[in-house]
Design a protein around this motif. Structure first.
Motif: not given
Length: 197
Positions: A27-30, A36-48, A51-53, A92-99
């Protein structure tokens, strides 16, 4: 302003990452709905980093999300988008993943339905929907702590509350989604993985 902080996010980010990572290798885009706070995004984007989070939330939460994004140093975290489930269309238009995490029990049932309407409109065929949070099964709480949490939520906003998994899955079916996995997570939460038909 001080950077927002959620202890729950700190506690659950790595267990969630462990489960979602295998699904996101190609997956290249989530799109994250309700960052919320942005904590999940910061963690997941760093680990992945492949892709674009893309964070999204009400505008009032953007400053905090930006703080976490900037402090992470991740280059795959664009500025957050404004997404209000009470208004359409999504930015957004069409996306490959939503969290989304810890959202469906916070918003009203009307907005839960609006969320799945948006997923149906914007999730690509074969795309993934990842939903984290507490759910009831057969109309029953899965723990005394979840029952207490539900009481707290409803005292704060009678329109909120822990949702029945059967209702969530029926909305998902209407959005052309098939449940792939229902993972038990720490602190009596679940991680649901759906795939768009």
């Amino acid at each position: 302003m001080d950077k927002p902080y959620s202890q729950a996010c700190e506690n659950n980010k790595l267990p969630i990452l462990e489960k979602i990572r295998p699904y996101l290798t190609e997956v290249t885009f989530v799109l994250e709905v309700g960052s919320g706070t942005g904590q999940h995004a910061a963690c997941f984007a760093t680990a992945l980093p492949h892709l674009t989070w893309q964070c999204s939330d009400l505008a009032v939460n953007h400053a905090g999300i930006r703080m976490w994004s900037e402090d992470s140093g991740a280059r795959n975290l664009p500025v957050p988008l404004t997404l209000d489930l009470a208004s359409t269309p999504w930015p957004v238009a069409e996306v490959p993943a939503i969290y989304t995490a810890n959202t469906l029990h916070i918003v009203s049932e009307t907005l839960v339905k609006a969320f799945f309407d948006g997923v149906k409109q914007h999730l690509a065929t074969g795309g993934l929907l990842m939903v984290y949070g507490p759910f009831n099964y057969n109309g029953q709480f899965t723990s005394p702590s979840n029952q207490d949490f539900d009481g707290f939520l409803r005292s704060r906003d009678p329109r909120s509350g822990i949702r029945n998994i059967e209702w969530i899955c029926s909305l998902a079916t209407q959005a052309e989604l098939i449940l792939q996995e229902d993972y038990a997570m720490p602190a009596n939460n679940r991680l649901l993985i759906f795939k768009r038909q």
